[in-house]
Design a protein around this motif. Sequence first.
Motif, PDB file in Angstrom:
ATOM      1  N   LEU A   1      15.566 -48.637  22.812  1.00 52.57           N
ATOM      2  CA  LEU A   1      14.529 -47.636  22.589  1.00 52.57           C
ATOM      3  C   LEU A   1      15.014 -46.529  21.668  1.00 52.57           C
ATOM      4  O   LEU A   1      14.208 -45.891  20.973  1.00 52.57           O
ATOM      5  CB  LEU A   1      14.073 -47.026  23.926  1.00 52.57           C
ATOM      6  CG  LEU A   1      13.287 -47.948  24.860  1.00 52.57           C
ATOM      7  CD1 LEU A   1      13.014 -47.240  26.171  1.00 52.57           C
ATOM      8  CD2 LEU A   1      11.981 -48.386  24.220  1.00 52.57           C
ATOM      9  N   SER A   2      16.316 -46.285  21.651  1.00 49.50           N
ATOM     10  CA  SER A   2      16.877 -45.248  20.789  1.00 49.50           C
ATOM     11  C   SER A   2      17.518 -45.807  19.529  1.00 49.50           C
ATOM     12  O   SER A   2      17.525 -45.150  18.492  1.00 49.50           O
ATOM     13  CB  SER A   2      17.927 -44.431  21.564  1.00 49.50           C
ATOM     14  OG  SER A   2      17.347 -43.785  22.678  1.00 49.50           O
ATOM     15  N   SER A   3      18.053 -47.026  19.596  1.00 55.22           N
ATOM     16  CA  SER A   3      18.795 -47.565  18.449  1.00 55.22           C
ATOM     17  C   SER A   3      17.898 -48.247  17.421  1.00 55.22           C
ATOM     18  O   SER A   3      18.219 -48.230  16.229  1.00 55.22           O
ATOM     19  CB  SER A   3      19.852 -48.555  18.932  1.00 55.22           C
ATOM     20  OG  SER A   3      19.245 -49.661  19.580  1.00 55.22           O
ATOM     21  N   LEU A   4      16.784 -48.839  17.825  1.00 53.69           N
ATOM     22  CA  LEU A   4      15.942 -49.547  16.865  1.00 53.69           C
ATOM     23  C   LEU A   4      15.099 -48.620  15.989  1.00 53.69           C
ATOM     24  O   LEU A   4      15.038 -48.827  14.780  1.00 53.69           O
ATOM     25  CB  LEU A   4      15.042 -50.547  17.591  1.00 53.69           C
ATOM     26  CG  LEU A   4      15.720 -51.842  18.036  1.00 53.69           C
ATOM     27  CD1 LEU A   4      14.722 -52.781  18.678  1.00 53.69           C
ATOM     28  CD2 LEU A   4      16.399 -52.538  16.873  1.00 53.69           C
ATOM     29  N   PRO A   5      14.416 -47.600  16.547  1.00 48.10           N
ATOM     30  CA  PRO A   5      13.679 -46.697  15.645  1.00 48.10           C
ATOM     31  C   PRO A   5      14.626 -45.973  14.711  1.00 48.10           C
ATOM     32  O   PRO A   5      15.682 -45.485  15.125  1.00 48.10           O
ATOM     33  CB  PRO A   5      12.992 -45.709  16.614  1.00 48.10           C
ATOM     34  CG  PRO A   5      12.938 -46.431  17.912  1.00 48.10           C
ATOM     35  CD  PRO A   5      14.174 -47.280  17.959  1.00 48.10           C
ATOM     36  N   LYS A   6      14.256 -45.909  13.432  1.00 49.16           N
ATOM     37  CA  LYS A   6      15.139 -45.293  12.435  1.00 49.16           C
ATOM     38  C   LYS A   6      15.125 -43.782  12.524  1.00 49.16           C
ATOM     39  O   LYS A   6      16.024 -43.129  12.030  1.00 49.16           O
ATOM     40  CB  LYS A   6      14.717 -45.738  11.032  1.00 49.16           C
ATOM     41  CG  LYS A   6      14.980 -47.202  10.766  1.00 49.16           C
ATOM     42  CD  LYS A   6      14.724 -47.570   9.339  1.00 49.16           C
ATOM     43  CE  LYS A   6      13.247 -47.531   9.002  1.00 49.16           C
ATOM     44  NZ  LYS A   6      12.979 -47.997   7.622  1.00 49.16           N
ATOM     45  N   HIS A   7      14.098 -43.183  13.130  1.00 50.51           N
ATOM     46  CA  HIS A   7      13.995 -41.724  13.243  1.00 50.51           C
ATOM     47  C   HIS A   7      14.159 -41.367  14.707  1.00 50.51           C
ATOM     48  O   HIS A   7      13.238 -41.519  15.489  1.00 50.51           O
ATOM     49  CB  HIS A   7      12.650 -41.226  12.736  1.00 50.51           C
ATOM     50  CG  HIS A   7      12.361 -41.647  11.320  1.00 50.51           C
ATOM     51  ND1 HIS A   7      12.877 -41.006  10.237  1.00 50.51           N
ATOM     52  CD2 HIS A   7      11.620 -42.674  10.826  1.00 50.51           C
ATOM     53  CE1 HIS A   7      12.460 -41.587   9.131  1.00 50.51           C
ATOM     54  NE2 HIS A   7      11.696 -42.613   9.463  1.00 50.51           N
ATOM     55  N   THR A   8      15.339 -40.916  15.074  1.00 52.92           N
ATOM     56  CA  THR A   8      15.602 -40.562  16.463  1.00 52.92           C
ATOM     57  C   THR A   8      16.045 -39.119  16.614  1.00 52.92           C
ATOM     58  O   THR A   8      16.610 -38.747  17.609  1.00 52.92           O
ATOM     59  CB  THR A   8      16.701 -41.462  17.042  1.00 52.92           C
ATOM     60  OG1 THR A   8      17.874 -41.340  16.235  1.00 52.92           O
ATOM     61  CG2 THR A   8      16.250 -42.905  17.077  1.00 52.92           C
ATOM     62  N   SER A   9      15.784 -38.275  15.613  1.00 52.44           N
ATOM     63  CA  SER A   9      16.203 -36.880  15.691  1.00 52.44           C
ATOM     64  C   SER A   9      15.023 -35.939  15.782  1.00 52.44           C
ATOM     65  O   SER A   9      15.151 -34.751  15.546  1.00 52.44           O
ATOM     66  CB  SER A   9      17.059 -36.515  14.469  1.00 52.44           C
ATOM     67  OG  SER A   9      18.215 -37.302  14.440  1.00 52.44           O
ATOM     68  N   GLY A  10      13.832 -36.478  16.086  1.00 52.26           N
ATOM     69  CA  GLY A  10      12.690 -35.619  16.294  1.00 52.26           C
ATOM     70  C   GLY A  10      11.725 -35.578  15.153  1.00 52.26           C
ATOM     71  O   GLY A  10      10.668 -34.981  15.263  1.00 52.26           O
ATOM     72  N   GLU A  11      12.014 -36.218  13.998  1.00 53.01           N
ATOM     73  CA  GLU A  11      11.098 -36.127  12.879  1.00 53.01           C
ATOM     74  C   GLU A  11       9.991 -37.133  13.033  1.00 53.01           C
ATOM     75  O   GLU A  11      10.100 -38.105  13.757  1.00 53.01           O
ATOM     76  CB  GLU A  11      11.838 -36.343  11.548  1.00 53.01           C
ATOM     77  CG  GLU A  11      12.490 -37.690  11.412  1.00 53.01           C
ATOM     78  CD  GLU A  11      13.919 -37.657  11.860  1.00 53.01           C
ATOM     79  OE1 GLU A  11      14.697 -38.486  11.398  1.00 53.01           O
ATOM     80  OE2 GLU A  11      14.233 -36.799  12.695  1.00 53.01           O
ATOM     81  N   LEU A  12       8.910 -36.936  12.328  1.00 50.32           N
ATOM     82  CA  LEU A  12       7.773 -37.834  12.389  1.00 50.32           C
ATOM     83  C   LEU A  12       8.131 -39.166  11.764  1.00 50.32           C
ATOM     84  O   LEU A  12       8.708 -39.225  10.685  1.00 50.32           O
ATOM     85  CB  LEU A  12       6.571 -37.221  11.655  1.00 50.32           C
ATOM     86  CG  LEU A  12       5.849 -36.097  12.378  1.00 50.32           C
ATOM     87  CD1 LEU A  12       4.870 -35.441  11.426  1.00 50.32           C
ATOM     88  CD2 LEU A  12       5.128 -36.579  13.607  1.00 50.32           C
ATOM     89  N   GLU A  13       7.780 -40.265  12.434  1.00 48.04           N
ATOM     90  CA  GLU A  13       8.072 -41.583  11.910  1.00 48.04           C
ATOM     91  C   GLU A  13       7.015 -42.041  10.931  1.00 48.04           C
ATOM     92  O   GLU A  13       7.268 -42.843  10.063  1.00 48.04           O
ATOM     93  CB  GLU A  13       8.177 -42.588  13.060  1.00 48.04           C
ATOM     94  CG  GLU A  13       9.358 -42.307  13.978  1.00 48.04           C
ATOM     95  CD  GLU A  13       9.549 -43.408  14.978  1.00 48.04           C
ATOM     96  OE1 GLU A  13       8.944 -44.478  14.812  1.00 48.04           O
ATOM     97  OE2 GLU A  13      10.284 -43.215  15.939  1.00 48.04           O
ATOM     98  N   ASP A  14       5.791 -41.561  11.073  1.00 48.26           N
ATOM     99  CA  ASP A  14       4.707 -42.058  10.246  1.00 48.26           C
ATOM    100  C   ASP A  14       4.590 -41.323   8.929  1.00 48.26           C
ATOM    101  O   ASP A  14       4.003 -41.827   7.984  1.00 48.26           O
ATOM    102  CB  ASP A  14       3.381 -41.950  11.009  1.00 48.26           C
ATOM    103  CG  ASP A  14       3.365 -42.857  12.229  1.00 48.26           C
ATOM    104  OD1 ASP A  14       2.676 -42.507  13.197  1.00 48.26           O
ATOM    105  OD2 ASP A  14       4.038 -43.887  12.200  1.00 48.26           O
ATOM    106  N   ASP A  15       5.110 -40.107   8.872  1.00 45.01           N
ATOM    107  CA  ASP A  15       4.971 -39.305   7.661  1.00 45.01           C
ATOM    108  C   ASP A  15       6.230 -39.437   6.823  1.00 45.01           C
ATOM    109  O   ASP A  15       7.026 -38.515   6.711  1.00 45.01           O
ATOM    110  CB  ASP A  15       4.711 -37.832   8.024  1.00 45.01           C
ATOM    111  CG  ASP A  15       3.417 -37.681   8.806  1.00 45.01           C
ATOM    112  OD1 ASP A  15       3.303 -36.706   9.539  1.00 45.01           O
ATOM    113  OD2 ASP A  15       2.530 -38.544   8.654  1.00 45.01           O
ATOM    114  N   ASP A  16       6.419 -40.629   6.243  1.00 48.04           N
ATOM    115  CA  ASP A  16       7.634 -40.846   5.466  1.00 48.04           C
ATOM    116  C   ASP A  16       7.612 -40.086   4.152  1.00 48.04           C
ATOM    117  O   ASP A  16       8.647 -39.734   3.608  1.00 48.04           O
ATOM    118  CB  ASP A  16       7.804 -42.341   5.179  1.00 48.04           C
ATOM    119  CG  ASP A  16       8.038 -43.117   6.454  1.00 48.04           C
ATOM    120  OD1 ASP A  16       8.538 -42.499   7.406  1.00 48.04           O
ATOM    121  OD2 ASP A  16       7.713 -44.322   6.488  1.00 48.04           O
ATOM    122  N   ASP A  17       6.405 -39.839   3.606  1.00 45.36           N
ATOM    123  CA  ASP A  17       6.310 -39.194   2.307  1.00 45.36           C
ATOM    124  C   ASP A  17       6.261 -37.675   2.424  1.00 45.36           C
ATOM    125  O   ASP A  17       6.240 -36.982   1.421  1.00 45.36           O
ATOM    126  CB  ASP A  17       5.049 -39.676   1.580  1.00 45.36           C
ATOM    127  CG  ASP A  17       5.094 -41.177   1.332  1.00 45.36           C
ATOM    128  OD1 ASP A  17       4.023 -41.788   1.275  1.00 45.36           O
ATOM    129  OD2 ASP A  17       6.213 -41.706   1.189  1.00 45.36           O
TER     130      ASP A  17
END
Length: 539
Positions: A469-485
């Motif tokens: 649950l923590s290792s697979l998502p690339k954003h694990t420091s609190g930033e939005l995962e959907d707003d890459d741009d």
Amino acid sequence: MHLPYTHLLVQESRSIAITAGGQICVFETSTGQTLASTAELERDVVKLESVVVADICGEDREFLATITQDKTLRIWKIEDLSIVNERTVIKIPTCLKVTKDGSTIIISDKFGDVYSFSVIPPGPTSILTSHENLKRTKPVTLESLGGKLLMGHVSLLTTFLLTHDEKFIITADRDEHIRVSWYPESYVIESYCLGQKKFVSSLHIPSWDSSRLLSGGGDPEIKLWNWMDGRLLAKYSVAHAVFPFVKIFRRVSGGGNASGGEADGEPKKPRKKLSHRKLRKKGKEGRLAYLAAIQKEGEAQAEDVSEQMDIDNPSTPVQASTSATDERLADPTLVISKIETLETSSQKLCFFSAIGSTALFYFELPDTTETSSSQDVVIKHCDVGKLILSFHLLRDIGEIWLLTDGECTEESILLDDPTPKPMVQVLRLDAFQLTETPESTSYPGFLNALNSSPIIRASNKNIDLYALLSSLPKHTSGELEDDDDEDTGEVQEISKKEQGRMKAKRARDAAALKLASETGDAVDSGAEDRDAKKTKSES
């Protein structure tokens, strides 16, 4: 504390169960009698570690291949669990498969490589030299370990599988890629299945159609592909059915809300951290306070999830993970851990599980079209009230064996009950409805043996069953995962080499501006750089 089972390999005569701590038990399937166990081995013979993956191998299926977190590949003789050979791979493994003839083991690792080993290495069949001893003499290479590199990704490789005819290998990584390559000539790429927006964690080819591929991971859908040409055939939305049953939240660093930003123009205050350890030391009153704190935290998390996912009345309240004591909790993360299919006389069904969920989900696969489309399907579930770690589908008898974390419940925390909890449950499909029927299982003795005397943890080592649950998502420091741009305003670390390049560029730009002010002409610094490089190359 009793250890849950993480792997179950059921055969007609002998079956194998592996616990989270790496202990292996061999049972007689019909009666449940214990034939062999690593608990009987001396500690200096083998150091038990958490098994990542395991499978049965050998021409007569007489061996068991396991690979652990300490990067050790072991071949066991199933009859008495004696070690046939032992090798240490170079990187931490993520997946293991065995070819149909049982002679070759294929392993993927977190470095993105896939390589193969023979079950019985050339030379003597005794235990090979350990990793530490090899490092003292010469650098460890695949050749020195008897392995062969097949292919590589540029990202963490999460899972892979061989097609039914074993002419192709399909690999998936954390960077949303699904690659189809030849096997064993894996340097030839046949196609890509592109369209995932997040990591891929599970792949499956239905038995009735070898040209189709089901994939799942962090996306809210399970996707159906024609893997031969990489075409996306259908998408089945599953997130809305899974999230109400998610009990474990991934851990992220820092405070504030789960997205790391502000809500409605005002910063959201971080919730007060729960001091679980202190509460548990206060006896019954402490346990009551602990349970109340967990429920309060869970209700707050459920409100956040309902607002974002538009779930008005979730069937089960979302609760916080009891293991996240020193870090804040993010919103539920969807990680499809396993996908299986079953063809009956009238239906084609897809079963899947999600990490941190208490339910097993399934739906009927409709007839696919040749165009990519989102198809609405009825996602049904069977909630067992305990976190599901994995499941094993017995197609011949129509049973599903669930491996659960039986002690991760509110009742066990409140009552502090030392009695063993059932770690394995059996479901049967009847008229498109899953029901728990332990009394009518085909192997009652085996089921009773698994649940009557679970293995007790021998060490105090913390085993994280939900690390993905923590290792697979690339954003694990609190930033939005959907707003890459979107620019988050975070300062990223810059290497010394890049700092030197930036400093030199600023000096050139300053010299160009100074020259332009003196001569009154505009100077193109980019053209000056290109001319300088051209002159350097010509010289």
